[in-house]
Design a protein around this motif. Structure first.
Motif, PDB file in Angstrom:
ATOM      1  N   TYR A 456       4.736  -5.516  -2.501  1.00 21.78           N
ATOM      2  CA  TYR A 456       4.918  -4.491  -1.244  1.00 21.78           C
ATOM      3  C   TYR A 456       5.863  -3.402  -1.790  1.00 21.78           C
ATOM      4  O   TYR A 456       7.077  -3.607  -2.071  1.00 21.78           O
ATOM      5  N   LEU A 457       5.429  -2.224  -2.054  1.00 27.52           N
ATOM      6  CA  LEU A 457       6.227  -1.352  -2.764  1.00 27.52           C
ATOM      7  C   LEU A 457       6.062   0.153  -1.621  1.00 27.52           C
ATOM      8  O   LEU A 457       6.249   1.262  -1.958  1.00 27.52           O
ATOM      9  N   ASP A 458       5.581  -0.137  -0.202  1.00 30.47           N
ATOM     10  CA  ASP A 458       5.410   0.947   0.560  1.00 30.47           C
ATOM     11  C   ASP A 458       6.638   1.632   0.903  1.00 30.47           C
ATOM     12  O   ASP A 458       7.686   1.152   0.578  1.00 30.47           O
ATOM     13  N   ASN A 459       6.736   2.807   1.500  1.00 28.74           N
ATOM     14  CA  ASN A 459       7.663   3.660   1.907  1.00 28.74           C
ATOM     15  C   ASN A 459       8.772   4.007   0.463  1.00 28.74           C
ATOM     16  O   ASN A 459      10.072   3.438   0.509  1.00 28.74           O
ATOM     17  N   ASN A 460       8.385   4.184  -0.579  1.00 24.73           N
ATOM     18  CA  ASN A 460       9.225   4.575  -1.750  1.00 24.73           C
ATOM     19  C   ASN A 460       8.951   5.742  -2.527  1.00 24.73           C
ATOM     20  O   ASN A 460       7.848   6.602  -1.815  1.00 24.73           O
ATOM     21  N   ASP A 461       9.610   6.271  -3.527  1.00 29.95           N
ATOM     22  CA  ASP A 461       9.542   7.548  -4.020  1.00 29.95           C
ATOM     23  C   ASP A 461       8.775   7.376  -5.250  1.00 29.95           C
ATOM     24  O   ASP A 461       8.998   7.651  -6.351  1.00 29.95           O
ATOM     25  N   LEU A 462       7.267   7.132  -5.178  1.00 26.29           N
ATOM     26  CA  LEU A 462       6.566   6.748  -6.427  1.00 26.29           C
ATOM     27  C   LEU A 462       5.881   8.028  -6.598  1.00 26.29           C
ATOM     28  O   LEU A 462       5.288   8.831  -5.709  1.00 26.29           O
ATOM     29  N   SER A 463       5.109   7.919  -7.946  1.00 29.30           N
ATOM     30  CA  SER A 463       4.068   8.991  -8.256  1.00 29.30           C
ATOM     31  C   SER A 463       2.957   8.005  -8.762  1.00 29.30           C
ATOM     32  O   SER A 463       3.193   6.926  -9.342  1.00 29.30           O
ATOM     33  N   LEU A 464       1.656   8.516  -9.144  1.00 28.56           N
ATOM     34  CA  LEU A 464       0.611   7.881  -9.601  1.00 28.56           C
ATOM     35  C   LEU A 464       1.114   7.530 -11.094  1.00 28.56           C
ATOM     36  O   LEU A 464       0.494   6.431 -11.635  1.00 28.56           O
ATOM     37  N   GLY A 465       1.828   8.336 -11.609  1.00 26.18           N
ATOM     38  CA  GLY A 465       2.182   7.991 -13.217  1.00 26.18           C
ATOM     39  C   GLY A 465       3.075   6.832 -13.511  1.00 26.18           C
ATOM     40  O   GLY A 465       3.192   6.301 -14.283  1.00 26.18           O
ATOM     41  N   THR A 466       3.951   6.642 -12.211  1.00 30.39           N
ATOM     42  CA  THR A 466       5.107   5.519 -12.394  1.00 30.39           C
ATOM     43  C   THR A 466       4.617   4.330 -12.018  1.00 30.39           C
ATOM     44  O   THR A 466       5.443   3.412 -12.006  1.00 30.39           O
ATOM     45  N   ILE A 467       3.137   4.183 -11.608  1.00 28.12           N
ATOM     46  CA  ILE A 467       2.960   2.991 -10.918  1.00 28.12           C
ATOM     47  C   ILE A 467       1.724   2.300 -11.950  1.00 28.12           C
ATOM     48  O   ILE A 467       1.339   1.152 -11.379  1.00 28.12           O
ATOM     49  N   LYS A 468       1.377   2.874 -12.800  1.00 23.22           N
ATOM     50  CA  LYS A 468       0.224   2.351 -13.875  1.00 23.22           C
ATOM     51  C   LYS A 468       0.424   0.909 -14.190  1.00 23.22           C
ATOM     52  O   LYS A 468      -0.707   0.117 -14.197  1.00 23.22           O
ATOM     53  N   GLY A 469       1.722   0.534 -14.383  1.00 24.64           N
ATOM     54  CA  GLY A 469       1.747  -0.940 -14.615  1.00 24.64           C
ATOM     55  C   GLY A 469       1.400  -1.968 -13.930  1.00 24.64           C
ATOM     56  O   GLY A 469       1.338  -3.041 -14.372  1.00 24.64           O
ATOM     57  N   LEU A 470       1.433  -1.527 -12.739  1.00 20.52           N
ATOM     58  CA  LEU A 470       0.482  -2.578 -11.726  1.00 20.52           C
ATOM     59  C   LEU A 470      -0.599  -3.263 -12.032  1.00 20.52           C
ATOM     60  O   LEU A 470      -0.888  -4.122 -11.627  1.00 20.52           O
ATOM     61  N   ALA A 471      -1.350  -2.426 -12.749  1.00 22.25           N
ATOM     62  CA  ALA A 471      -2.906  -2.653 -13.446  1.00 22.25           C
ATOM     63  C   ALA A 471      -2.778  -3.871 -14.315  1.00 22.25           C
ATOM     64  O   ALA A 471      -3.805  -4.215 -14.566  1.00 22.25           O
ATOM     65  N   THR A 472      -1.575  -4.181 -14.908  1.00 17.64           N
ATOM     66  CA  THR A 472      -1.542  -5.049 -15.741  1.00 17.64           C
ATOM     67  C   THR A 472      -1.280  -6.571 -15.305  1.00 17.64           C
ATOM     68  O   THR A 472      -1.034  -7.416 -16.043  1.00 17.64           O
ATOM     69  N   LEU A 473      -0.785  -6.496 -13.923  1.00 14.89           N
ATOM     70  CA  LEU A 473      -0.591  -7.881 -13.240  1.00 14.89           C
ATOM     71  C   LEU A 473      -1.611  -8.833 -13.334  1.00 14.89           C
ATOM     72  O   LEU A 473      -2.903  -8.394 -12.674  1.00 14.89           O
ATOM     73  N   GLY A 477      -2.789 -10.347  -5.827  1.00 18.65           N
ATOM     74  CA  GLY A 477      -3.650 -10.639  -4.606  1.00 18.65           C
ATOM     75  C   GLY A 477      -3.669  -9.501  -3.429  1.00 18.65           C
ATOM     76  O   GLY A 477      -4.575  -9.415  -2.726  1.00 18.65           O
ATOM     77  N   GLU A 478      -2.629  -8.938  -3.373  1.00 19.93           N
ATOM     78  CA  GLU A 478      -2.242  -8.047  -2.533  1.00 19.93           C
ATOM     79  C   GLU A 478      -1.212  -6.902  -3.212  1.00 19.93           C
ATOM     80  O   GLU A 478      -0.159  -7.033  -3.700  1.00 19.93           O
ATOM     81  N   LEU A 479      -1.845  -5.532  -2.811  1.00 17.34           N
ATOM     82  CA  LEU A 479      -1.206  -4.260  -3.213  1.00 17.34           C
ATOM     83  C   LEU A 479      -0.912  -3.464  -2.190  1.00 17.34           C
ATOM     84  O   LEU A 479      -1.775  -3.071  -1.538  1.00 17.34           O
ATOM     85  N   HIS A 480       0.279  -3.140  -1.745  1.00 13.04           N
ATOM     86  CA  HIS A 480       0.675  -2.293  -0.645  1.00 13.04           C
ATOM     87  C   HIS A 480       1.589  -1.191  -1.098  1.00 13.04           C
ATOM     88  O   HIS A 480       2.768  -1.294  -1.532  1.00 13.04           O
ATOM     89  N   LEU A 481       0.749  -0.010  -1.045  1.00 11.74           N
ATOM     90  CA  LEU A 481       1.596   1.099  -1.579  1.00 11.74           C
ATOM     91  C   LEU A 481       1.250   2.267  -0.760  1.00 11.74           C
ATOM     92  O   LEU A 481       1.200   3.380  -0.904  1.00 11.74           O
ATOM     93  N   SER A 482       1.687   2.035   0.646  1.00 13.74           N
ATOM     94  CA  SER A 482       1.484   2.981   1.681  1.00 13.74           C
ATOM     95  C   SER A 482       2.814   4.013   1.849  1.00 13.74           C
ATOM     96  O   SER A 482       3.749   3.457   1.400  1.00 13.74           O
ATOM     97  N   SER A 483       2.467   5.191   2.178  1.00 11.90           N
ATOM     98  CA  SER A 483       3.660   6.200   2.254  1.00 11.90           C
ATOM     99  C   SER A 483       4.666   6.343   1.228  1.00 11.90           C
ATOM    100  O   SER A 483       5.766   5.944   1.184  1.00 11.90           O
ATOM    101  N   CYS A 484       4.036   6.189  -0.129  1.00  8.97           N
ATOM    102  CA  CYS A 484       4.922   6.412  -1.161  1.00  8.97           C
ATOM    103  C   CYS A 484       4.792   7.753  -1.828  1.00  8.97           C
ATOM    104  O   CYS A 484       5.265   7.917  -2.852  1.00  8.97           O
TER     105      CYS A 484
END
Length: 625
Positions: A456-473, A477-484
């Motif tokens: 769960y990473l919802d409601n944070n100050d993220l960008s598409l470039g700073t979350i690419k590492g999630l692809a390496t998990l 099973g669940e990826l929550h990136l709403s309101s980021c």
């Protein structure tokens, strides 16, 4: 906690009952062949005559001459006298019934050598206790729990000179709390849980100098805890959980040198925790939850080096968490959640809590950073610090928590990227809740988080470039990136995820709602394995809905509302037999709604407002050309 203790207590009781049965069997006539005397046989037959119904069938064996061969009966190896009657259902197979209906026959008093009488969990044996019980001068254990005995607890029990264990809980006794119990000096364990008494706990219980255990769980009483309980120098276990006690905790309870467990949870006690608690040097478990306790946590608790459990959640404690708690190197569980007036930061001394397995400081008013020493909590499995005001970055040493399974740090003010050191050793991490913070990114390589499935990473100050590492998990099973604040084309790597299968803990999910994603939904999204929940609503996605989404046969929820999608609804969705929520409102879709499942299962709000070009049930019919 108290319920857990009760369940484990039942397991211990069952083991003890079995052990007692085996010990008695060792001394039984079944080894020697010496027959029981006629007086004992007749007494047992009198007991049997008082039972009108025996669902368990245990008394069916009571038809031979030698009563020492009867089920539940144990005899002295030399004399053949009956020394134990144990009909507790704990020793029965779950495939058999366990209840008996009837009364306890007065003939029970003729078993003059009886040492143990255990009728636990027979449910329907009732009536008043016969006065003949007072004739059992050698009785040590009287266990009548979970039956239907009624009336007042009789005063003739005081005439049992050797009774050590008295267990009468879960019956229908009424009247005042028996003051005479304070005269039975031989008592070592007294259990009167789940009863309803008029009045309070009598101060006479302070006379039970040999008492080791006092349990009054969910026992209705009024008034406070008698200060006289502080005289019970041999007391090891005091459990008044969910009883009706009120008032302050007597300071005298702090002078019980052998006390190992104290549970005052879910009671009406108030006032502060006594400073004298710092003298309870044998204490291993302290549970005072869901009460009106206020004031600060005494620093003297840090002297209790044998403590393994501290549960002080859902009270009105205030002030800072004492640094002295970091001296409790045997502590395994610390729960302070729900004390909204606890302030200050988490002490750096907590890094010395190398045995701690669970730390719960949720819903307090804790501020400041996470301690740099947190990596020293090497046994930690669960950390919950949600709903606080914790600031600063996640310490690099967090990655040393190799036993961590659940990290819940949501709803704080954590900032900066998740450090690279986070991935160092967290190979057992399964749950990660960092939503509602100010996190700015994750490491580029998360492949070492081999067990992580829920993020769960919802409601944070993220960008598409700073979350690419999630692809390496490897086991997501669940990826929550709403309101980021994610802006730009739909990330290709999300459409290439292979999610873990659904379990009791995992609902395979992709949630990217309330961002600023643009472009079309990639057709490859239809190849994501096991997907059940897809939320892409409130973005700027355009183009048509890919027909390949119809390949997601396990899909239960799809929300594509509030985008700029166009074109018609795909007929391939007819394969989505599990779909139970569907929303495409506030788009630019057109054409006829397919008049087949699952579309026909949803109402107007799934399609409108928006989509002025859509027609057909449940919307107005399409105009004929």
């Amino acid at each position: 906690m108290g319920g857990t203790n009760r369940n484990s207590g039942l397991g211990i009781r069952a083991c003890l009952a079995m052990l007692i049965s085996q010990v008695l069997a060792f001394y039984s006539i079944k080894v020697t062949g010496v027959p029981c005397p006629a007086v004992d046989r007749e007494a047992l037959l009198g007991f049997k005559a008082g039972i009108s119904s025996d669902e368990s069938g245990r008394l069916a064996t009571w038809n031979t001459t030698n009563c020492c061969t009867w089920e539940g009966v144990s005899c002295n190896v030399t004399t053949g006298r009956v020394i134990g009657l144990n009909l507790t259902s704990h020793l029965r197979s779950p495939f058999f019934g366990d209840s008996m209906t009837g009364v306890l026959s007065p003939s029970i008093g003729d078993l003059q050598e009886l040492q143990i009488l255990d009728l636990t969990d027979l449910h329907e044996i009732g009536g008043e206790l016969p006065e003949s019980l007072a004739k059992l001068s050698k009785l040590k254990h009287l266990i009548l729990s979970s039956n239907n005995f009624n009336g007042t607890i009789p005063s003739f029990l005081v005439r049992l000179p050797k009774v050590e264990l008295l267990e009468l809980d879960r019956n229908a006794f009424t009247g005042p709390f028996p003051e005479f119990l304070g005269e039975i000096k031989s008592l070592r364990e007294l259990r009167l849980s789940y009863l309803h008494f008029d009045g309070g706990i009598p101060s006479s219980l302070g006379n039970l100098v040999n008492l080791h255990k006092l349990e009054l769980i969910e026992t209705y009483v009024t008034g406070g805890i008698p200060a006289s309980l502080g005289k019970l120098k041999n007391l090891k276990h005091l459990n008044l959980e969910s009883s009706g006690i009120t008032g302050a905790i007597p300071s005298e309870l702090g002078f019980l040198p052998n006390l190992q467990t104290l549970d005052l949870s879910r009671t009406g006690i108030s006032g502060s925790l006594p400073d004298t608690f710092g003298h309870l040097t044998s204490l291993e478990q302290l549970s005072i939850t869901d009460t009106k306790i206020s004031g600060s946590i005494p620093p003297s608790l840090g002297n209790l080096t044998k403590l393994q459990t501290i549960l002080l959640n859902n009270n009105d404690l205030k002030g800072k968490i004492p640094e002295s708690l970091g001296h409790l190197t045997n502590l395994k569980q610390l729960s302070l959640y729900g004390n909204s007036r606890l302030t200050g930061s988490i002490p750096e001394t907590f890094g010395s809590l190398s045995s701690l397995q669970e730390l719960d400081l949720s819903s307090c008013s804790i501020s400041g950073p996470l301690p740099q020493s947190i990596g020293g909590m090497s046994s930690l499995q669960h950390i919950r610090v949600t709903f606080n005001s914790i600031t600063g970055p996640i310490p690099d040493s967090f990655g040393l928590l190799s036993n961590l399974f659940n990290a819940d740090m949501a709803y704080n003010l954590l900032s900066g990227p998740v450090p690279d050191g986070f991935t160092r050793n967290l190979t057992n991490l399964f749950f990660l809740y960092l939503d509602h913070n100010n996190i700015t990114g994750v490491p580029s390589d998360l492949s070492n988080l081999k067990s992580l499935q829920i993020v769960y990473l919802d409601n944070n100050d993220l960008s598409l470039g700073t979350i690419k590492g999630l692809a390496t998990l490897p086991k997501l099973g669940e990826l929550h990136l709403s309101s980021c604040g994610l802006a730009g084309p739909f990330p290709k790597w999300v459409a290439e995820l292979q999610l873990q299968e659904s379990t009791d803990e995992v609902d395979p999910t992709i949630s990217l709602s309330y961002n600023a994603l643009t472009g079309s939904i990639p057709p490859e999204l239809g190849n994501v394995s096991n997907l059940e929940y897809l939320a892409l609503n409130n973005n700027k996605l355009s183009g048509s809905i890919p027909a390949t989404l119809g390949n997601l046969l396990g899909l239960e929820i799809i929300n594509l509302s509030s985008n700029v999608l166009s074109g018609s609804l795909p007929t391939s969705f007819s394969q989505l037999e599990s779909l139970r929520f569907f929303n495409v409102s506030y788009n630019r879709l057109s054409g006829q709604i397919p008049q087949e499942a699952p579309y026909t299962s949803f109402g107007v709000s799934s399609y409108a407002p928006g989509n002025p070009g859509l027609c057909g049930s449940p919307l107005p019919p399409c105009k004929s050309r």
